[in-house]
Design a protein around this motif. Structure first.
Motif, PDB file in Angstrom:
ATOM      1  N   ARG A  83       0.903  -1.101   0.284  1.00 20.30           N
ATOM      2  CA  ARG A  83      -0.004  -0.132   0.143  1.00 20.30           C
ATOM      3  C   ARG A  83       0.710   1.224   0.111  1.00 20.30           C
ATOM      4  O   ARG A  83       1.815   1.269   0.710  1.00 20.30           O
ATOM      5  CB  ARG A  83      -0.933  -0.136   1.166  1.00 20.30           C
ATOM      6  CG  ARG A  83      -1.765  -1.119   1.484  1.00 20.30           C
ATOM      7  CD  ARG A  83      -3.113  -1.192   0.510  1.00 20.30           C
ATOM      8  NE  ARG A  83      -3.822  -2.269   0.362  1.00 20.30           N
ATOM      9  CZ  ARG A  83      -3.675  -3.281  -0.101  1.00 20.30           C
ATOM     10  NH1 ARG A  83      -2.731  -3.620  -0.808  1.00 20.30           N
ATOM     11  NH2 ARG A  83      -4.665  -4.099   0.079  1.00 20.30           N
ATOM     12  N   GLN A 158      -6.504  -8.938   6.397  1.00 21.60           N
ATOM     13  CA  GLN A 158      -5.909  -8.424   5.099  1.00 21.60           C
ATOM     14  C   GLN A 158      -4.365  -8.613   5.272  1.00 21.60           C
ATOM     15  O   GLN A 158      -3.864  -9.008   4.105  1.00 21.60           O
ATOM     16  CB  GLN A 158      -6.413  -7.147   4.862  1.00 21.60           C
ATOM     17  CG  GLN A 158      -5.732  -6.265   3.580  1.00 21.60           C
ATOM     18  CD  GLN A 158      -6.519  -5.215   3.196  1.00 21.60           C
ATOM     19  OE1 GLN A 158      -7.136  -4.554   4.269  1.00 21.60           O
ATOM     20  NE2 GLN A 158      -6.085  -4.651   1.928  1.00 21.60           N
ATOM     21  N   ASP A 269     -10.355   9.224   8.573  1.00 18.00           N
ATOM     22  CA  ASP A 269     -10.720   8.485   7.609  1.00 18.00           C
ATOM     23  C   ASP A 269     -11.145   7.079   8.302  1.00 18.00           C
ATOM     24  O   ASP A 269     -11.068   6.999   9.410  1.00 18.00           O
ATOM     25  CB  ASP A 269      -9.507   8.010   6.328  1.00 18.00           C
ATOM     26  CG  ASP A 269      -8.322   7.530   6.855  1.00 18.00           C
ATOM     27  OD1 ASP A 269      -8.469   7.197   7.980  1.00 18.00           O
ATOM     28  OD2 ASP A 269      -7.176   7.656   6.502  1.00 18.00           O
ATOM     29  N   THR A 271      -9.544   4.355   8.064  1.00 15.91           N
ATOM     30  CA  THR A 271      -8.510   3.263   8.578  1.00 15.91           C
ATOM     31  C   THR A 271      -8.262   3.159  10.207  1.00 15.91           C
ATOM     32  O   THR A 271      -8.359   3.871  10.953  1.00 15.91           O
ATOM     33  CB  THR A 271      -7.047   3.858   8.135  1.00 15.91           C
ATOM     34  OG1 THR A 271      -7.052   4.226   6.639  1.00 15.91           O
ATOM     35  CG2 THR A 271      -5.863   3.088   8.329  1.00 15.91           C
ATOM     36  N   ASN A 315     -14.612   9.018  -1.063  1.00 10.49           N
ATOM     37  CA  ASN A 315     -14.643   7.710  -0.917  1.00 10.49           C
ATOM     38  C   ASN A 315     -13.508   7.251  -0.210  1.00 10.49           C
ATOM     39  O   ASN A 315     -12.216   7.635  -0.312  1.00 10.49           O
ATOM     40  CB  ASN A 315     -14.704   7.030  -2.268  1.00 10.49           C
ATOM     41  CG  ASN A 315     -14.903   5.523  -2.301  1.00 10.49           C
ATOM     42  OD1 ASN A 315     -14.624   4.809  -1.584  1.00 10.49           O
ATOM     43  ND2 ASN A 315     -15.404   5.164  -3.525  1.00 10.49           N
ATOM     44  N   ASN A 316     -13.591   6.366   0.853  1.00 12.40           N
ATOM     45  CA  ASN A 316     -12.476   5.893   1.446  1.00 12.40           C
ATOM     46  C   ASN A 316     -11.718   4.591   0.915  1.00 12.40           C
ATOM     47  O   ASN A 316     -10.575   4.228   1.447  1.00 12.40           O
ATOM     48  CB  ASN A 316     -13.049   5.432   3.128  1.00 12.40           C
ATOM     49  CG  ASN A 316     -12.811   6.542   4.083  1.00 12.40           C
ATOM     50  OD1 ASN A 316     -11.940   7.325   4.099  1.00 12.40           O
ATOM     51  ND2 ASN A 316     -14.003   6.745   4.690  1.00 12.40           N
ATOM     52  N   SER A 317     -12.062   4.354  -0.350  1.00 13.39           N
ATOM     53  CA  SER A 317     -11.347   3.219  -0.750  1.00 13.39           C
ATOM     54  C   SER A 317      -9.979   3.410  -1.749  1.00 13.39           C
ATOM     55  O   SER A 317      -9.637   2.620  -1.980  1.00 13.39           O
ATOM     56  CB  SER A 317     -12.374   2.671  -2.104  1.00 13.39           C
ATOM     57  OG  SER A 317     -12.658   3.315  -2.782  1.00 13.39           O
ATOM     58  N   ASN A 318      -9.747   4.757  -1.729  1.00 13.79           N
ATOM     59  CA  ASN A 318      -8.553   5.349  -2.359  1.00 13.79           C
ATOM     60  C   ASN A 318      -7.908   6.455  -1.620  1.00 13.79           C
ATOM     61  O   ASN A 318      -8.632   6.864  -0.627  1.00 13.79           O
ATOM     62  CB  ASN A 318      -8.727   5.657  -3.966  1.00 13.79           C
ATOM     63  CG  ASN A 318      -9.725   6.917  -3.772  1.00 13.79           C
ATOM     64  OD1 ASN A 318      -9.565   8.096  -3.378  1.00 13.79           O
ATOM     65  ND2 ASN A 318     -11.081   6.627  -4.435  1.00 13.79           N
ATOM     66  N   LYS A 322      -9.233   9.130   1.329  1.00 18.48           N
ATOM     67  CA  LYS A 322      -9.184   9.423   2.716  1.00 18.48           C
ATOM     68  C   LYS A 322      -8.181  10.652   3.046  1.00 18.48           C
ATOM     69  O   LYS A 322      -8.663  10.893   4.332  1.00 18.48           O
ATOM     70  CB  LYS A 322      -8.253   8.089   2.976  1.00 18.48           C
ATOM     71  CG  LYS A 322      -8.800   6.622   3.049  1.00 18.48           C
ATOM     72  CD  LYS A 322      -7.719   5.584   3.372  1.00 18.48           C
ATOM     73  CE  LYS A 322      -8.447   4.191   3.397  1.00 18.48           C
ATOM     74  NZ  LYS A 322      -7.349   3.135   3.825  1.00 18.48           N
TER      75      LYS A 322
END
Length: 333
Positions: A83, A158, A269, A271, A315-318, A322
């Motif tokens: 990541r 994950q 965010d 996380t 969107n928290n997916s990217n 975040k």
């Protein structure tokens, strides 16, 4: 399903575990050796103090490309996750230190044709490389169960390959501290293979400029709220010096508009743990209020509140999303 069951199930599903099962005796020997080292170390060491990264000596070694480690012949990475930005827990021997930055998470096992491979060999190789980079060992012990439970379940699942069997084996943590970045390495045994997590954190490169008091006033008049760029130390409520200009502009706004009252609202965010994020966002909002009152603003004009990750604006997916969700909002009351 309990956290430990969830992680153990994920670990047992790894393809290379079955190849390692024939070497159980070697693994148990390695585990015994590590546990003996831990017992000796505990007996000889006085009670440890809280981790302070500033006490880690600076390294001038050339780290190379992230994650800085090339495997020796006979070994391969498996179930790798990378990541560009993640919030990662590292064991310091007393607590979890949450590090924000690049992440590399992977299991390491021997190639099928390399029959001599085992945990202890790859462990010694990795430790040698990390120490050559200037790495300082800060932990070598098993993480207590109550501490493990602070690691969010979704993170454990994950990144199970990089975390390893933290329920049954000791964890070693190393830190390489340099002027422009800090590298964290965590090694944990899982049967006859080893798990590796590497994170790189750098000083925040701030590109956004502070909004002027007039720009803040315009946004508040138009939308009754405005997001501001205030940066904090990783996983803390400490306001970083680069945010002082923005604090001064908010102070100017309030002094120029004596009847104005503001809500100072903290947001994160998604996380990590939601309860932790909620508490952290509230503490950060309180820090901003404290900075403003120290600059002469009456406390009865300010209200601090944290919302954690419950009110995303993107969107928290990217990573871009975040970054937008990590914010402080000024809201007209």
């Amino acid at each position: 399903m309990k956290t430990s069951t969830l992680l153990r199930t994920a670990i047992l599903c790894m393809p290379f575990i079955f190849a390692a099962c024939s070497k159980t005796e070697q693994a148990e020997t390695s585990k015994t050796e590590i546990q003996q080292e831990d017992t000796t170390q505990a007996a000889e060491t006085a009670p440890a103090q809280a981790f302070d990264i500033s006490k880690i000596p600076l390294s001038t070694a050339t780290l190379g490309d992230f994650p800085y480690i090339s495997l020796p012949d006979g070994y391969i990475y498996q179930n790798t996750e990378q990541r560009n930005f993640e919030r990662v827990p590292f064991w310091t021997g007393q607590q979890l230190e949450w590090v924000e930055g690049k992440l590399f998470s992977s299991g390491i096992t021997s190639k099928p044709e390399y029959k001599e491979g085992n945990y202890l060999e790859i462990q010694r190789n990795l430790e040698s490389v990390i120490k050559d980079l200037g790495g300082v060992e800060i932990a070598n012990s098993q993480i207590p169960k109550d501490i493990i439970e602070k690691i969010p379940k979704d993170f454990q699942v994950q990144y199970y390959a990089g975390l390893g069997d933290i329920f049954n084996y000791p964890t070693k943590t190393y830190v390489v501290r340099q002027e422009d970045k800090t590298a964290w390495f965590q090694l944990t045994q899982s049967g006859n293979y080893i798990s590796l997590m590497v994170a790189e954190s750098k000083p925040l490169n701030v590109t956004a400029k502070a909004l002027t008091s007039s720009a803040l006033k315009q946004s508040l008049d138009q939308d009754n709220k405005v997001s501001v760029q205030i940066n904090f130390a990783t996983d803390k409520a400490e306001i970083l010096p680069d945010s002082q200009d923005q604090i001064e502009q908010i102070v100017a706004l309030l002094k120029d508009n004596p009847d104005l009252k503001l809500g100072i609202y903290g947001h994160t965010d998604n996380t990590g743990d939601a309860a932790h994020n909620l508490k952290l966002s509230d503490q950060r909002a309180q820090s901003v209020v404290s900075a403003l009152t120290k600059a002469g603003i009456e406390s009865n004009r300010l209200t601090a509140k944290g919302f954690g990750d419950t009110q995303p604006v993107a969107n928290n997916s990217n990573e871009d999303g975040k970054a937008k969700n990590r914010r402080v909002e000024l809201v007209k009351l």
